[in-house]
Scaffold this motif. Structure first.
Motif, PDB file in Angstrom:
ATOM      1  N   LEU A  18       8.692   2.355   5.529  1.00 58.51           N
ATOM      2  CA  LEU A  18       7.393   1.490   5.335  1.00 58.51           C
ATOM      3  C   LEU A  18       7.200   0.705   4.096  1.00 58.51           C
ATOM      4  O   LEU A  18       6.792  -0.406   3.896  1.00 58.51           O
ATOM      5  N   ALA A  19       7.474   1.366   3.021  1.00 59.87           N
ATOM      6  CA  ALA A  19       7.721   0.768   1.757  1.00 59.87           C
ATOM      7  C   ALA A  19       8.658  -0.510   1.493  1.00 59.87           C
ATOM      8  O   ALA A  19       8.335  -1.456   0.807  1.00 59.87           O
ATOM      9  N   GLN A  20       9.813  -0.382   2.256  1.00 59.61           N
ATOM     10  CA  GLN A  20      10.632  -1.909   2.489  1.00 59.61           C
ATOM     11  C   GLN A  20       9.748  -2.839   3.204  1.00 59.61           C
ATOM     12  O   GLN A  20      10.054  -3.826   2.797  1.00 59.61           O
ATOM     13  N   ILE A  21       9.316  -2.557   4.084  1.00 57.26           N
ATOM     14  CA  ILE A  21       8.541  -3.516   4.832  1.00 57.26           C
ATOM     15  C   ILE A  21       7.390  -4.147   4.094  1.00 57.26           C
ATOM     16  O   ILE A  21       7.193  -5.103   4.077  1.00 57.26           O
ATOM     17  N   ASP A  35      11.915  11.060  20.068  1.00 54.76           N
ATOM     18  CA  ASP A  35      11.128  12.249  20.694  1.00 54.76           C
ATOM     19  C   ASP A  35       9.643  12.169  20.700  1.00 54.76           C
ATOM     20  O   ASP A  35       8.975  12.962  21.083  1.00 54.76           O
ATOM     21  N   ASN A  36       9.298  10.912  20.038  1.00 54.66           N
ATOM     22  CA  ASN A  36       7.706  10.645  19.716  1.00 54.66           C
ATOM     23  C   ASN A  36       7.092  11.610  18.911  1.00 54.66           C
ATOM     24  O   ASN A  36       5.785  11.394  18.424  1.00 54.66           O
ATOM     25  N   SER A  37       7.608  12.457  17.986  1.00 57.83           N
ATOM     26  CA  SER A  37       7.300  13.205  17.115  1.00 57.83           C
ATOM     27  C   SER A  37       7.387  12.219  15.607  1.00 57.83           C
ATOM     28  O   SER A  37       7.915  11.318  15.480  1.00 57.83           O
ATOM     29  N   PHE A  38       6.432  12.466  14.827  1.00 57.24           N
ATOM     30  CA  PHE A  38       6.364  11.699  13.415  1.00 57.24           C
ATOM     31  C   PHE A  38       7.686  11.858  12.712  1.00 57.24           C
ATOM     32  O   PHE A  38       8.341  13.125  12.571  1.00 57.24           O
ATOM     33  N   ALA A  39       8.178  10.801  12.175  1.00 53.66           N
ATOM     34  CA  ALA A  39       9.445  10.868  11.334  1.00 53.66           C
ATOM     35  C   ALA A  39       9.226  11.672  10.175  1.00 53.66           C
ATOM     36  O   ALA A  39       8.055  11.874   9.624  1.00 53.66           O
ATOM     37  N   ASP A  40      10.503  12.219   9.793  1.00 54.62           N
ATOM     38  CA  ASP A  40      10.109  12.740   8.348  1.00 54.62           C
ATOM     39  C   ASP A  40       9.498  12.023   7.222  1.00 54.62           C
ATOM     40  O   ASP A  40       9.506  10.822   7.241  1.00 54.62           O
ATOM     41  N   LYS A  41       8.601  12.693   6.713  1.00 50.65           N
ATOM     42  CA  LYS A  41       7.734  11.832   5.860  1.00 50.65           C
ATOM     43  C   LYS A  41       8.342  11.052   4.633  1.00 50.65           C
ATOM     44  O   LYS A  41       7.966  10.087   4.625  1.00 50.65           O
ATOM     45  N   GLU A  42       9.357  11.601   3.943  1.00 51.45           N
ATOM     46  CA  GLU A  42      10.050  10.726   2.784  1.00 51.45           C
ATOM     47  C   GLU A  42      10.659   9.601   3.532  1.00 51.45           C
ATOM     48  O   GLU A  42      10.688   8.397   2.873  1.00 51.45           O
ATOM     49  N   GLN A  79      -0.740  13.754   6.305  1.00 49.90           N
ATOM     50  CA  GLN A  79      -0.139  13.156   5.274  1.00 49.90           C
ATOM     51  C   GLN A  79       1.216  12.585   5.751  1.00 49.90           C
ATOM     52  O   GLN A  79       1.990  12.113   5.040  1.00 49.90           O
ATOM     53  N   ASN A  80       1.072  11.860   7.051  1.00 51.93           N
ATOM     54  CA  ASN A  80       2.199  10.967   7.612  1.00 51.93           C
ATOM     55  C   ASN A  80       1.760   9.676   7.066  1.00 51.93           C
ATOM     56  O   ASN A  80       0.809   9.258   7.042  1.00 51.93           O
ATOM     57  N   PRO A  81       2.772   9.001   6.422  1.00 51.30           N
ATOM     58  CA  PRO A  81       2.648   7.711   6.115  1.00 51.30           C
ATOM     59  C   PRO A  81       2.385   6.602   7.026  1.00 51.30           C
ATOM     60  O   PRO A  81       2.959   6.627   8.018  1.00 51.30           O
ATOM     61  N   LEU A  82       1.465   5.738   6.797  1.00 49.30           N
ATOM     62  CA  LEU A  82       1.277   4.615   7.609  1.00 49.30           C
ATOM     63  C   LEU A  82       1.013   3.209   6.775  1.00 49.30           C
ATOM     64  O   LEU A  82       1.034   3.058   5.520  1.00 49.30           O
ATOM     65  N   LEU A  83       1.274   2.091   7.418  1.00 52.76           N
ATOM     66  CA  LEU A  83       1.260   0.606   6.913  1.00 52.76           C
ATOM     67  C   LEU A  83      -0.032   0.064   7.622  1.00 52.76           C
ATOM     68  O   LEU A  83      -0.004  -0.019   8.826  1.00 52.76           O
ATOM     69  N   LYS A  84      -1.261  -0.059   6.902  1.00 48.15           N
ATOM     70  CA  LYS A  84      -2.426  -0.749   7.425  1.00 48.15           C
ATOM     71  C   LYS A  84      -2.392  -2.191   7.264  1.00 48.15           C
ATOM     72  O   LYS A  84      -2.214  -2.652   5.990  1.00 48.15           O
ATOM     73  N   SER A 115      -8.372  -3.758  12.605  1.00 53.30           N
ATOM     74  CA  SER A 115      -7.576  -2.763  11.983  1.00 53.30           C
ATOM     75  C   SER A 115      -6.149  -2.431  12.748  1.00 53.30           C
ATOM     76  O   SER A 115      -6.451  -1.947  13.848  1.00 53.30           O
ATOM     77  N   ASN A 116      -5.032  -2.563  12.039  1.00 50.15           N
ATOM     78  CA  ASN A 116      -3.830  -2.256  12.417  1.00 50.15           C
ATOM     79  C   ASN A 116      -2.942  -1.232  11.746  1.00 50.15           C
ATOM     80  O   ASN A 116      -3.012  -1.295  10.553  1.00 50.15           O
ATOM     81  N   ASN A 117      -2.563  -0.471  12.366  1.00 51.62           N
ATOM     82  CA  ASN A 117      -1.623   0.664  11.598  1.00 51.62           C
ATOM     83  C   ASN A 117      -0.353   0.765  12.176  1.00 51.62           C
ATOM     84  O   ASN A 117       0.124   0.814  13.488  1.00 51.62           O
ATOM     85  N   ILE A 118       0.942   0.778  11.500  1.00 48.15           N
ATOM     86  CA  ILE A 118       2.293   0.863  11.846  1.00 48.15           C
ATOM     87  C   ILE A 118       2.684   2.174  11.301  1.00 48.15           C
ATOM     88  O   ILE A 118       2.555   2.441  10.190  1.00 48.15           O
ATOM     89  N   ALA A 119       3.224   2.926  12.269  1.00 46.73           N
ATOM     90  CA  ALA A 119       3.853   4.253  12.061  1.00 46.73           C
ATOM     91  C   ALA A 119       5.128   4.350  12.520  1.00 46.73           C
ATOM     92  O   ALA A 119       5.770   3.713  13.203  1.00 46.73           O
TER      93      ALA A 119
END
Length: 201
Positions: free
Chosen positions: A192-195, A179-186, A113-118, A170-174
């Motif tokens: 990513l929504a702004q982008i 510290d290389n951990s996934f950022a807070d989901k919200e 459930q981590n957001p991505l921009l494909k 296929s490209n994904n932006i995360a």
């Protein structure tokens, strides 16, 4: 009698046709001719509180302007949104094989459930668009990797790392923390929504 009938008929035809079909210049494209206005200057020695702009104008990257959609009518004198059918046809004809032609991004989530921009297309072009979009959003770019598609940005006093990974076309932006951990989901979904909303292509 015939003159009155002819006059009323001509008037009704003109009314039904409407002004939009005649395409008069109604000033809806005047924003393209705007120029920078010098900041307001106060007389020296005056007791005035410093004024900061409530909504400062963003600095827009030339690449974003170059790839912005053209929202004009055929005559080029009025603002006009593209018809839905035209937009659909444009997206169908896009091919990811062309290095300068990329598809519209899609907001997705991975298995955790981590957001991505494909985005489908050429990685180098997609990364240029990503940097141009970040610049138009006025997010501070702290650092950029020379070896891979990775940029460190500061958003609301918080540092994030945006990383582009690709498999074929296929490209994904995360979004990651420092510290290389996934950022807070919200927060990642918001960035990513702004982008996505300001994507120049």
């Amino acid at each position: 009698m015939q003159l009155r009938l002819g006059l009323s008929l001509a008037l009704s035809v003109f009314t039904l046709a409407g002004c939009s079909s005649l395409a008069f210049n109604n000033g809806t494209l005047d924003y393209k001719k705007t120029t920078d206005v010098e900041a307001l200057k106060y007389p020296e020695g005056s007791m005035v509180r410093p004024a900061t702009p409530l909504y400062p104008a963003p600095s827009v990257d030339p690449l974003a302007i170059e790839h912005a959609p053209n929202l004009e009518n055929k005559r080029g004198n009025r603002f006009a949104l593209p018809r839905p059918n035209e937009e659909k046809n444009d997206s169908v004809t896009e091919t990811s094989a062309d290095s300068t032609n990329i598809a519209r991004p899609q907001l997705l989530v991975d298995g955790n459930q981590n957001p991505l921009l494909k985005v489908e297309g050429n990685s180098a072009t997609i990364w240029q668009y990503t940097l141009a979009t970040l610049s138009s959003l006025n997010h501070t770019i702290v650092g950029q990797s020379k070896n891979r598609y990775e940029v460190t940005v500061k958003v609301d006093q918080q540092t994030y790392v945006l990383r582009l990974s690709s498999v074929g076309s296929s490209n994904n932006i995360a979004v990651f923390n420092a510290d290389n951990s996934f950022a807070d989901k919200e927060k990642a979904a918001d960035l990513l929504a702004q982008i996505y909303q300001n994507w120049p292509a």
